[in-house]
Scaffold this motif. Structure first.
Motif, PDB file in Angstrom:
ATOM      1  N   TYR A  64       5.861-123.898  -2.401  1.00  0.00           N
ATOM      2  CA  TYR A  64       5.260-122.858  -3.255  1.00  0.00           C
ATOM      3  C   TYR A  64       4.991-123.468  -4.622  1.00  0.00           C
ATOM      4  O   TYR A  64       5.284-124.653  -4.864  1.00  0.00           O
ATOM      5  CB  TYR A  64       6.199-121.648  -3.355  1.00  0.00           C
ATOM      6  CG  TYR A  64       7.619-121.977  -3.732  1.00  0.00           C
ATOM      7  CD1 TYR A  64       8.010-122.021  -5.066  1.00  0.00           C
ATOM      8  CD2 TYR A  64       8.572-122.258  -2.750  1.00  0.00           C
ATOM      9  CE1 TYR A  64       9.308-122.326  -5.407  1.00  0.00           C
ATOM     10  CE2 TYR A  64       9.882-122.570  -3.085  1.00  0.00           C
ATOM     11  CZ  TYR A  64      10.246-122.600  -4.412  1.00  0.00           C
ATOM     12  OH  TYR A  64      11.538-122.916  -4.753  1.00  0.00           O
TER      13      TYR A  64
ATOM     14  N   THR B 272       1.923-114.605  -1.007  1.00  0.00           N
ATOM     15  CA  THR B 272       3.098-114.234  -1.806  1.00  0.00           C
ATOM     16  C   THR B 272       2.782-114.523  -3.266  1.00  0.00           C
ATOM     17  O   THR B 272       2.439-115.664  -3.616  1.00  0.00           O
ATOM     18  CB  THR B 272       4.341-115.056  -1.378  1.00  0.00           C
ATOM     19  OG1 THR B 272       4.620-114.784  -0.010  1.00  0.00           O
ATOM     20  CG2 THR B 272       5.553-114.711  -2.239  1.00  0.00           C
TER      21      THR B 272
ATOM     22  N   GLY C 271       2.701-119.074   0.526  1.00  0.00           N
ATOM     23  CA  GLY C 271       2.249-118.418   1.750  1.00  0.00           C
ATOM     24  C   GLY C 271       1.006-119.052   2.337  1.00  0.00           C
ATOM     25  O   GLY C 271       0.545-118.655   3.411  1.00  0.00           O
TER      26      GLY C 271
ATOM     27  N   GLN D 237      11.556-114.742   1.213  1.00  0.00           N
ATOM     28  CA  GLN D 237      10.186-114.452   1.662  1.00  0.00           C
ATOM     29  C   GLN D 237       9.719-115.434   2.732  1.00  0.00           C
ATOM     30  O   GLN D 237       8.597-115.338   3.231  1.00  0.00           O
ATOM     31  CB  GLN D 237       9.206-114.514   0.474  1.00  0.00           C
ATOM     32  CG  GLN D 237       9.496-113.529  -0.633  1.00  0.00           C
ATOM     33  CD  GLN D 237       9.098-112.097  -0.276  1.00  0.00           C
ATOM     34  OE1 GLN D 237       8.049-111.868   0.309  1.00  0.00           O
ATOM     35  NE2 GLN D 237       9.958-111.146  -0.608  1.00  0.00           N
TER      36      GLN D 237
ATOM     37  N   ARG E 294       6.082-107.697  -7.542  1.00  0.00           N
ATOM     38  CA  ARG E 294       4.850-108.253  -6.983  1.00  0.00           C
ATOM     39  C   ARG E 294       3.700-108.119  -7.979  1.00  0.00           C
ATOM     40  O   ARG E 294       3.555-107.080  -8.627  1.00  0.00           O
ATOM     41  CB  ARG E 294       4.480-107.536  -5.676  1.00  0.00           C
ATOM     42  CG  ARG E 294       5.417-107.883  -4.567  1.00  0.00           C
ATOM     43  CD  ARG E 294       4.949-107.445  -3.209  1.00  0.00           C
ATOM     44  NE  ARG E 294       6.035-107.625  -2.263  1.00  0.00           N
ATOM     45  CZ  ARG E 294       6.368-108.771  -1.696  1.00  0.00           C
ATOM     46  NH1 ARG E 294       5.658-109.864  -1.962  1.00  0.00           N
ATOM     47  NH2 ARG E 294       7.394-108.848  -0.873  1.00  0.00           N
TER      48      ARG E 294
END
Ligand code: AMP
Length: 116
Positions: free
Chosen positions: A83, A38, A107, A76, A30
């Motif tokens: 994305y 995300t 996200g 995810q 991350r």
């Protein structure tokens, strides 16, 4: 010889990061300063400083980066909505860490591709 960055230390687990995937070719963790709900970085385990340094011998690792990005996006729960995958190169690309990496961002709707 290219100079190591903090990403090499993350890959070798010498410093802490939120690693969510690792195999013999790539590591995903991350981003420390997320720009979206995300925000994950996928990096080759070997040091390739920038896209300008890519040669044919890197194709397996760089192909794996895309495969892993797609798998993480599914895991995810952002694959269906979508994305963005970004790889910055050098100064005009906004690259800050000179160990090639793919940003996986999602996200939320991400808006236009370029801010300006
Ligand atoms: P770039 O501008 O494409 O080189 O992106 C570098 C990214 O690395 C930025 O989004 C940073 O927030 C991220 N970053 C820098 N240091 C760390 C770290 N220790 N752990 C996770 N992400 C980091």
């Amino acid at each position: 010889m290219a100079k190591e960055t903090i990403f090499s230390k993350i890959i070798r687990r010498e410093i802490l990061a939120d690693i969510i995937f690792q195999d013999e070719l790539v590591t995903a963790f991350r981003d420390i300063s997320p720009q979206a709900p995300t925000h994950i970085l996928i990096v080759p385990n070997i040091l390739i400083p920038t896209a300008n340094d890519v040669v044919a011998a890197h194709e397996a690792a760089l192909g794996r980066i895309i495969t892993v990005a797609a798998k993480i996006a599914k895991d995810q729960g952002i694959a269906e909505d979508g994305y963005r995958l970004i790889m910055n190169c050098n100064k005009h690309g906004g690259q800050e860490v000179y160990h090639i990496h793919l940003h996986l961002l999602g996200g939320r709707p991400l808006g236009p591709m370029l801010a300006s």
